[in-house]
Motif scaffolding. Sequence first.
Motif, PDB file in Angstrom:
ATOM      1  N   THR A 199      -7.244  -1.447   4.935  1.00  0.00           N
ATOM      2  CA  THR A 199      -8.206  -2.235   4.169  1.00  0.00           C
ATOM      3  C   THR A 199      -7.499  -3.038   3.085  1.00  0.00           C
ATOM      4  O   THR A 199      -7.793  -4.220   2.874  1.00  0.00           O
ATOM      5  N   TYR A 200      -6.552  -2.404   2.398  1.00  0.00           N
ATOM      6  CA  TYR A 200      -5.789  -3.105   1.367  1.00  0.00           C
ATOM      7  C   TYR A 200      -5.009  -4.266   1.982  1.00  0.00           C
ATOM      8  O   TYR A 200      -4.981  -5.367   1.432  1.00  0.00           O
ATOM      9  N   SER A 246      -7.092  -7.146   2.494  1.00  0.00           N
ATOM     10  CA  SER A 246      -7.422  -7.829   1.235  1.00  0.00           C
ATOM     11  C   SER A 246      -6.282  -8.762   0.821  1.00  0.00           C
ATOM     12  O   SER A 246      -6.521  -9.800   0.205  1.00  0.00           O
ATOM     13  N   ALA A 301       0.848  -1.206   0.000  1.00  0.00           N
ATOM     14  CA  ALA A 301       0.000   0.000   0.000  1.00  0.00           C
ATOM     15  C   ALA A 301       0.874   1.242   0.000  1.00  0.00           C
ATOM     16  O   ALA A 301       0.607   2.194  -0.748  1.00  0.00           O
ATOM     17  N   ASP A 345      -6.678   4.466   6.574  1.00  0.00           N
ATOM     18  CA  ASP A 345      -7.617   3.342   6.612  1.00  0.00           C
ATOM     19  C   ASP A 345      -7.622   2.561   5.309  1.00  0.00           C
ATOM     20  O   ASP A 345      -7.820   1.333   5.314  1.00  0.00           O
ATOM     21  N   ALA A 346      -7.390   3.241   4.198  1.00  0.00           N
ATOM     22  CA  ALA A 346      -7.349   2.549   2.908  1.00  0.00           C
ATOM     23  C   ALA A 346      -6.188   1.555   2.868  1.00  0.00           C
ATOM     24  O   ALA A 346      -6.314   0.456   2.305  1.00  0.00           O
ATOM     25  N   ILE A 362      -0.952   4.445  -1.027  1.00  0.00           N
ATOM     26  CA  ILE A 362      -2.187   4.278  -0.264  1.00  0.00           C
ATOM     27  C   ILE A 362      -1.833   4.434   1.210  1.00  0.00           C
ATOM     28  O   ILE A 362      -0.857   3.862   1.684  1.00  0.00           O
TER      29      ILE A 362
END
Length: 109
Positions: free
Chosen positions: A50-51, A54, A38, A46-47, A43
């Motif tokens: 989240t990544y 994933s 990320a 929070d993104a 990135i």
Amino acid sequence: MTAFDDREKAFEAKYRLDQEQEFKARIRRDKLLGLWAAEQMGISGDAAKTYALSVVDVEFDATDRDAGHKIVRDFIASGITLDEAAIRHQMAVLLEIAREQIVTEMGRP
């Protein structure tokens, strides 16, 4: 129960604990890998979290091969030119870090 039975049960318990520890380390590695990837893709916040999740999920999804392949595909889609060997190297480094963290958390030598 004989001493042999006790010894066998102790070995089985150690094996289970070692397997659990390795599983946790691989999951931790994937999370660390996701956070690293990320960052490489710009990135954050929070993104990024989240990544990273994933990336962890890939290990449980039968449609993908592994976290490394996901990172390769995502880097290509983001225009990042980092080859699979470099990503695999990062995975190895992060696995050792994750193992150390898990051992410390479990209080094992």
